[in-house]
Design a protein around this motif. Structure first.
Motif, short mmCIF file in Angstrom:
data_model
loop_
_atom_site.label_atom_id
_atom_site.label_comp_id
_atom_site.label_asym_id
_atom_site.label_seq_id
_atom_site.Cartn_x
_atom_site.Cartn_y
_atom_site.Cartn_z
N PHE A 63 0.36 5.27 5.23
CA PHE A 63 -0.64 5.09 4.18
C PHE A 63 -1.59 6.29 4.13
CE2 PHE A 63 -5.08 3.59 3.47
CZ PHE A 63 -4.99 3.40 2.10
N TYR A 86 -2.85 12.25 -3.23
CA TYR A 86 -4.13 12.10 -3.92
C TYR A 86 -5.22 13.02 -3.38
CZ TYR A 86 -2.09 7.95 -6.05
OH TYR A 86 -1.29 7.09 -6.75
N LEU A 146 -7.47 5.91 -5.53
CA LEU A 146 -7.51 6.94 -4.49
C LEU A 146 -7.93 8.30 -5.01
CD1 LEU A 146 -6.05 4.80 -2.75
CD2 LEU A 146 -4.75 6.67 -1.74
N GLU A 151 0.23 9.38 2.73
CA GLU A 151 0.43 9.29 1.29
C GLU A 151 -0.87 9.61 0.55
OE1 GLU A 151 3.21 8.48 -1.87
OE2 GLU A 151 3.42 8.78 0.30
N ALA A 152 -1.98 9.07 1.05
CA ALA A 152 -3.27 9.31 0.41
C ALA A 152 -3.65 10.78 0.46
CB ALA A 152 -4.36 8.48 1.09
N ALA A 177 0.81 -1.22 0.00
CA ALA A 177 0.00 0.00 0.00
C ALA A 177 0.84 1.27 0.00
CB ALA A 177 -0.93 0.01 1.21
N LEU A 198 -1.55 2.18 -4.96
CA LEU A 198 -2.45 3.29 -4.64
C LEU A 198 -3.25 3.72 -5.86
CD1 LEU A 198 -0.07 5.43 -2.40
CD2 LEU A 198 -1.87 3.88 -1.67
N VAL A 253 -9.95 7.23 3.37
CA VAL A 253 -9.12 6.04 3.50
C VAL A 253 -9.02 5.70 4.98
CG1 VAL A 253 -7.79 6.53 1.41
CG2 VAL A 253 -6.93 7.31 3.63
#
Length: 336
Positions: free
Chosen positions: A226, A234, A207, A229-230, A196, A202, A213
């Protein structure tokens, strides 16, 4: 050969798409580097008229003809006719011809190159300005962010995913364990088997269309990475992390990244996975009247876990600091 279905065909298509974007950018830079603004200005209103005819007449007619009897709706065909054609190949070939003409001493080479550049500029400006408005007027805009991507596909995550699906959300799981992914797919969910924290996983999880998330593994640090990063890559508006009592991630660190602590407090995710797997926990729904009443759920804090809040026809993942309203309904897992 390139279109043959192979074991890695999906990865190849993703690589080809990324390579295409890079090469198109290079083409634009090379075309622009060889054009002088004076050459573009010398085209005058005649050049602008040719560009307008290309964008509003010739290209749309070509797209409408090519999409006849396709599965696209009439509105989608109109949108594509006005927005989709970019003319990358035509621009590159015309620029090549312009270079040959200039080398051989034929007149018109510089004008052709300037016209190609003007067409690209006109297309980019028109598409960038008009695309959102046209998509709205024609009703072809992509749906709003409404999906949820959950990291981890074990029992607690599957239970949360089922509640979210019942509430109308599209749920996707990411897990590095193929068996967990198969379990999710057996329940009708879409899953992505992979790391992930890698961009490929991803992107496959979608995403860019996710509303939220949830990092729901037993490793709070991985959950936090995670979620970060999301959020950063994104722009996912809602990010939640399950914290465990044994391996706590400082909540101040989560707040700096705009991430919320999932559920009603730190929970032993592994213990809840085991409880749900062996039928030692049940899901319940109850309504708040003047606020949450925890006494009927048990004496110990870990006897329950608040998963989801239903409010006014919508849903909200339970998290620390979420205030209760009299009309709320709570979806809770209770240890038996």
């Amino acid at each position: 050969v390139g279109n043959l279905e192979t074991r890695i065909s999906k990865l190849l298509r993703e690589f080809e798409e990324q390579l295409t974007v890079a090469l198109i950018a290079v083409v634009f830079i090379l075309l622009a580097a060889d054009v002088r603004l004076a050459e573009v200005a010398s085209l005058g209103w005649g050049g602008a008229l040719i560009v307008a005819v290309l964008i509003f007449v010739i290209r749309p007619l070509g797209v409408l003809a090519c999409t006849t009897h396709s599965e696209l709706s009439g509105r989608e065909r109109i949108f594509l006719a006005l927005i989709a054609p970019r003319g990358i190949v035509a621009a590159a070939v015309a620029s090549l011809f312009a270079a040959f003409m200039a080398e051989s001493g034929e007149p018109g080479g510089s004008e052709l190159r300037a016209l190609v550049f003007l067409t690209i500029v006109g297309t980019v400006v028109f598409s960038g300005v008009a695309a959102p408005l046209l998509a709205t007027l024609l009703g072809v805009r992509a749906p709003a962010r409404d999906g949820v991507v959950i990291l981890g596909a074990e029992d607690l995550a599957l239970a949360l995913g089922g509640l979210l699906r019942d509430a109308g959300a599209a749920v996707v799981f990411i897990d590095s364990n193929p068996q967990h992914c198969r379990s999710a797919e057996g329940l009708g969910f879409r899953s992505v088997c992979g790391n992930a924290l890698e961009a490929r996983a991803l992107a496959q999880a979608g995403l860019q269309r996710a509303r939220a998330v949830v990092g729901l593994t037993a490793n709070g640090e991985v959950n936090s990475l995670f979620a970060r990063e999301a959020s950063h890559e994104y722009d996912v508006p809602e990010t939640y992390v399950a914290l465990t009592p044994a391996r706590r991630v400082p909540e101040a660190m989560l707040e700096r990244h705009g991430t919320l602590s999932a559920f009603d407090g730190p929970k032993d995710v592994e213990r809840w996975n085991v409880r749900l797997r062996h039928g030692r926990a049940r899901l319940a729904r109850f309504a708040f009247e003047t606020g949450p009443s925890l006494e009927p759920l048990g004496d110990g804090e870990d006897r329950w876990i608040f998963l989801l809040r239903v409010r006014g026809g919508g849903w909200q993942i339970e998290h620390r600091g979420l205030e209760a309203r009299p009309s709320d309904e709570a979806l809770v897992a209770i240890a038996s």
